[in-house]
Design a protein around this motif. Structure first.
Motif, mmCIF file in Angstrom:
data_model
loop_
_atom_site.group_PDB
_atom_site.id
_atom_site.type_symbol
_atom_site.label_atom_id
_atom_site.label_comp_id
_atom_site.label_asym_id
_atom_site.label_seq_id
_atom_site.Cartn_x
_atom_site.Cartn_y
_atom_site.Cartn_z
ATOM 1 N N UNK A 49 57.217 -67.472 -20.944
ATOM 2 C CA UNK A 49 57.480 -66.166 -20.334
ATOM 3 C C UNK A 49 56.259 -65.268 -20.525
ATOM 4 N N UNK A 50 56.189 -64.265 -19.699
ATOM 5 C CA UNK A 50 55.116 -63.276 -19.809
ATOM 6 C C UNK A 50 55.120 -62.659 -21.212
ATOM 7 N N UNK A 51 56.342 -62.318 -21.709
ATOM 8 C CA UNK A 51 56.446 -61.686 -23.034
ATOM 9 C C UNK A 51 55.824 -62.582 -24.105
ATOM 10 N N UNK A 52 56.105 -63.887 -23.991
ATOM 11 C CA UNK A 52 55.569 -64.842 -24.961
ATOM 12 C C UNK A 52 54.039 -64.945 -24.813
ATOM 13 N N UNK A 53 53.595 -64.933 -23.565
ATOM 14 C CA UNK A 53 52.150 -65.027 -23.313
ATOM 15 C C UNK A 53 51.418 -63.839 -23.941
ATOM 16 N N UNK A 54 52.019 -62.655 -23.812
ATOM 17 C CA UNK A 54 51.399 -61.465 -24.409
ATOM 18 C C UNK A 54 51.291 -61.651 -25.926
ATOM 19 N N UNK A 55 52.379 -62.153 -26.533
ATOM 20 C CA UNK A 55 52.356 -62.418 -27.989
ATOM 21 C C UNK A 55 51.245 -63.399 -28.364
ATOM 22 N N UNK A 56 51.170 -64.473 -27.583
ATOM 23 C CA UNK A 56 50.136 -65.502 -27.844
ATOM 24 C C UNK A 56 48.738 -64.884 -27.797
ATOM 25 N N UNK A 57 48.526 -64.068 -26.770
ATOM 26 C CA UNK A 57 47.206 -63.462 -26.586
ATOM 27 C C UNK A 57 46.905 -62.483 -27.720
ATOM 28 N N UNK A 58 47.936 -61.760 -28.161
ATOM 29 C CA UNK A 58 47.742 -60.835 -29.297
ATOM 30 C C UNK A 58 47.358 -61.622 -30.539
ATOM 31 N N UNK A 59 48.058 -62.757 -30.735
ATOM 32 C CA UNK A 59 47.752 -63.600 -31.906
ATOM 33 C C UNK A 59 46.304 -64.055 -31.879
ATOM 34 N N UNK A 60 45.785 -64.259 -30.654
ATOM 35 C CA UNK A 60 44.399 -64.710 -30.535
ATOM 36 C C UNK A 60 43.413 -63.558 -30.641
ATOM 37 N N UNK A 61 43.954 -62.358 -30.921
ATOM 38 C CA UNK A 61 43.074 -61.224 -31.191
ATOM 39 C C UNK A 61 42.794 -60.324 -30.002
ATOM 40 N N UNK A 62 43.461 -60.573 -28.866
ATOM 41 C CA UNK A 62 43.211 -59.717 -27.707
ATOM 42 C C UNK A 62 43.964 -58.396 -27.838
ATOM 43 N N UNK A 75 42.406 -63.496 -14.787
ATOM 44 C CA UNK A 75 41.626 -64.729 -14.922
ATOM 45 C C UNK A 75 41.262 -65.048 -16.375
ATOM 46 N N UNK A 76 40.724 -64.055 -17.078
ATOM 47 C CA UNK A 76 40.259 -64.314 -18.449
ATOM 48 C C UNK A 76 41.412 -64.651 -19.383
ATOM 49 N N UNK A 77 42.511 -63.919 -19.229
ATOM 50 C CA UNK A 77 43.660 -64.156 -20.099
ATOM 51 C C UNK A 77 44.274 -65.534 -19.824
ATOM 52 N N UNK A 78 44.375 -65.870 -18.530
ATOM 53 C CA UNK A 78 44.924 -67.192 -18.172
ATOM 54 C C UNK A 78 44.087 -68.296 -18.793
ATOM 55 N N UNK A 79 42.790 -68.103 -18.709
ATOM 56 C CA UNK A 79 41.848 -69.094 -19.228
ATOM 57 C C UNK A 79 42.121 -69.352 -20.713
ATOM 58 N N UNK A 80 42.304 -68.255 -21.452
ATOM 59 C CA UNK A 80 42.570 -68.381 -22.886
ATOM 60 C C UNK A 80 43.897 -69.099 -23.115
ATOM 61 N N UNK A 81 44.889 -68.762 -22.296
ATOM 62 C CA UNK A 81 46.222 -69.355 -22.478
ATOM 63 C C UNK A 81 46.223 -70.873 -22.289
ATOM 64 N N UNK A 82 45.397 -71.366 -21.368
ATOM 65 C CA UNK A 82 45.481 -72.800 -21.039
ATOM 66 C C UNK A 82 44.220 -73.591 -21.417
ATOM 67 N N UNK A 83 43.346 -72.953 -22.189
ATOM 68 C CA UNK A 83 42.090 -73.610 -22.576
ATOM 69 C C UNK A 83 42.323 -74.956 -23.246
ATOM 70 N N UNK A 84 43.304 -74.999 -24.153
ATOM 71 C CA UNK A 84 43.526 -76.218 -24.945
ATOM 72 C C UNK A 84 44.556 -77.147 -24.301
ATOM 73 N N UNK A 85 45.185 -76.697 -23.223
ATOM 74 C CA UNK A 85 46.281 -77.485 -22.633
ATOM 75 C C UNK A 85 45.783 -78.746 -21.938
ATOM 76 N N UNK A 86 46.668 -79.760 -21.912
ATOM 77 C CA UNK A 86 46.396 -80.918 -21.072
ATOM 78 C C UNK A 86 47.420 -80.982 -19.936
ATOM 79 N N UNK A 87 48.518 -80.206 -20.066
ATOM 80 C CA UNK A 87 49.560 -80.160 -19.033
ATOM 81 C C UNK A 87 49.579 -78.780 -18.381
ATOM 82 N N UNK A 88 49.937 -78.742 -17.090
ATOM 83 C CA UNK A 88 50.145 -77.423 -16.469
ATOM 84 C C UNK A 88 51.341 -76.723 -17.123
ATOM 85 N N UNK A 89 51.364 -75.396 -17.041
ATOM 86 C CA UNK A 89 52.478 -74.633 -17.617
ATOM 87 C C UNK A 89 52.809 -73.475 -16.676
ATOM 88 N N UNK A 90 54.122 -73.172 -16.576
ATOM 89 C CA UNK A 90 54.538 -72.032 -15.750
ATOM 90 C C UNK A 90 54.488 -70.751 -16.561
#
Ligand code: 4AD
Ligand code: MG
Length: 451
Positions: free
Chosen positions: A300-313, A323-338
């Motif tokens: 969820x968007x709410x979870x994504x915001x939390x993840x990004x905060x954890x990464x120091x954003x 674009x930049x935030x998405x990049x950070x969210x999926x940098x380490x992924x090997x699978x697509x995510x909604x």
């Protein structure tokens, strides 16, 4: 040096009408099945090098590249002269015996008996190591490069696979207009054109029209150009791109995302199984794509915001995920995510409000892994008349601009959902292209309309 023109097999071939000679030509991709045989090939000079008595002319015909070896002692004076007097991109015909040759590009060569320049032309302006800007200036010539042709072959394959998939599911392909009367995806990025003294907008999407059509037939899709006056100079934005947009009656957002998962998995697996040659050229390991496994997870968007905060954003609920935030969210992924349930204020008016958290909508952007980000945007649509009117007001849009669209909610309105997959973004991910520009032959961007 034999020099008699009489008995020239090439001359005989060239004297024939194209419709006849055509049948005698072997495609370069078929040479492997013709080892030891005499063949005619034709195409454009890809490279040439020569020494005192041995010349190599590399010919490409769109299906591959082959080296022709020409020995001065074995050929006529005319052939020897032609073999040494070509430009890159001159058009040549060759006749000779196919041999296995490990040292030749592709593993085969033609030991030429004859070679003839059919069109010599001028010195080709593109050499090695040219700047990206220069290559974009001469795009009309650069589109013959192997890299572009291979990307286009891949795109054709991917779209064929997508169409087959949708066909199996019972979809029909439909057409929606390019000239439209209102902006569907926000006024900020709409291209305005004059239309007989009035105004029209180039379609940003076919979606609204597909929504009208699903009430006649429940499963439709359109594959068409979309236009966005997007001033961004990023490796993932074009002003003209091709979108595949399925729209489905009686589908909720969960079913919508399942369908997208199945489609993306099918494409990845088919590409990995059947396009290994092209994948290799782009250094994409087929195993990466075979590993893509639906259903994809959601965040969820709410979870994504939390993840990004954890990464120091420094980001908070209500801020956009770009674009930049998405990049950070999926940098380490090997699978697509909604990425789901974004705040309604930043989403399109047609998206249905999330009943579990009315601050958000029932949307889902599919983010491709490896730092790529959004390749699909989709949502469940507002099917209720009053809710749609309210959404338009909230988004400060005029109901009269969407009159016909709103009217659809008066007659036989059903729950429905759909999505749009950007074909160039998908190809960029699959082939690890640095820029989206190389997924379309003549890219249109903010500062490029030529060639
Ligand atoms: O997310 P978008 O704007 O969604 C729509 O247009 C919906 N009407 C789709 C639908 O639900 N039928 O665009 C959909 C996709 C994006 O995910 C992206 O892949 C691609 O289209 N796209 C672009 N591709 C290249 N350049 C651009 N400027 C793009 N904008 C969107
Ligand atoms: Mg989007």
């Amino acid at each position: 040096m034999p020099n008699s023109k009489s008995g020239s097999k090439l001359q005989e071939l060239l004297n024939e009408d194209l419709s006849k000679s055509e049948k005698k030509i072997t495609r370069i991709s078929d040479l492997k099945d013709n080892v030891g045989k005499e063949v005619f090939v034709r195409g454009w000079v890809y490279r040439q090098r020569g020494s005192t008595n041995l010349a190599f002319v590399l010919i490409r015909d769109g299906t591959g590249v082959v080296q022709c070896a020409i020995k001065s002692g074995d050929v006529s004076e005319d052939t020897w002269k032609d073999a040494n007097d070509v430009f890159l991109e001159s058009v040549v015909y060759a006749y000779g015996t196919v041999a296995k040759e490990e040292r030749a590009p592709g593993g085969y060569e033609i030991r030429a008996k004859e070679l003839k320049v059919e069109f010599r032309g001028e010195a080709f302006p593109i050499g090695k190591d040219q700047s990206t800007e220069f290559l974009l200036d001469v795009r009309h010539l650069w589109v013959r490069s192997q890299a572009i042709i291979n990307a286009l072959k891949m795109k054709a394959f991917v779209m064929r696979t997508a169409r087959e998939f949708l066909d199996e599911k019972g979809f029909i392909e439909i057409q929606t207009p390019i000239f439209t009367s209102s902006a569907a995806e926000g006024g900020a990025t709409v291209f305005e054109v004059t239309y007989f003294g009035g105004k029209a907008y180039l379609a940003q999407t076919g979606q609204l029209y597909s929504e009208a059509l699903i009430e006649g037939y429940p499963l439709v899709y359109v594959f068409a150009p979309s236009f966005r006056a997007e001033p961004s100079r990023t490796p993932r934005h074009l002003t003209e791109f091709w979108q595949l947009e399925p729209e489905m009656a009686f589908y909720n957002q969960r079913m919508n995302m399942e369908l997208q998962g199945e489609l993306v998995e099918r494409i990845c697996h088919e590409v990995a199984r059947k396009q290994t040659d092209i994948l290799q050229k782009f250094k994409r390991d087929p195993k990466d794509l075979l590993g893509i496994k639906a259903p994809f997870e959601s965040m969820t968007y709410a979870k994504a915001i939390e993840e990004l905060q954890k990464k120091g954003l420094k980001i908070k609920w209500g801020d956009g995920i770009g674009l930049d935030e998405e990049k950070i969210l999926v940098q380490e992924n090997t699978q697509p995510v909604f990425l789901t349930n974004q705040p309604k204020e930043m989403r399109a008016f047609y998206m249905k409000i999330n009943p579990d958290d009315p601050r958000t909508v029932l949307d889902g952007d599919l983010l491709a892994p490896e730092g790529i980000g959004e390749i699909i945007g989709g949502s469940e649509r507002v099917s209720d008349y009053d809710e749609l009117v309210k959404r338009l007001k909230e988004m400060k849009l005029k109901e009269k601009d969407y009159k016909w669209y709103v009217e659809l909610r008066k007659y036989g309105s059903v729950p429905h959902s759909g999505f749009g997959m950007g074909s160039e973004r998908l190809i960029r991910w699959l082939l690890k292209l640095e820029s989206i520009r190389d997924a379309i032959p003549f890219p249109r961007t903010m500062n490029r309309l030529e060639p």
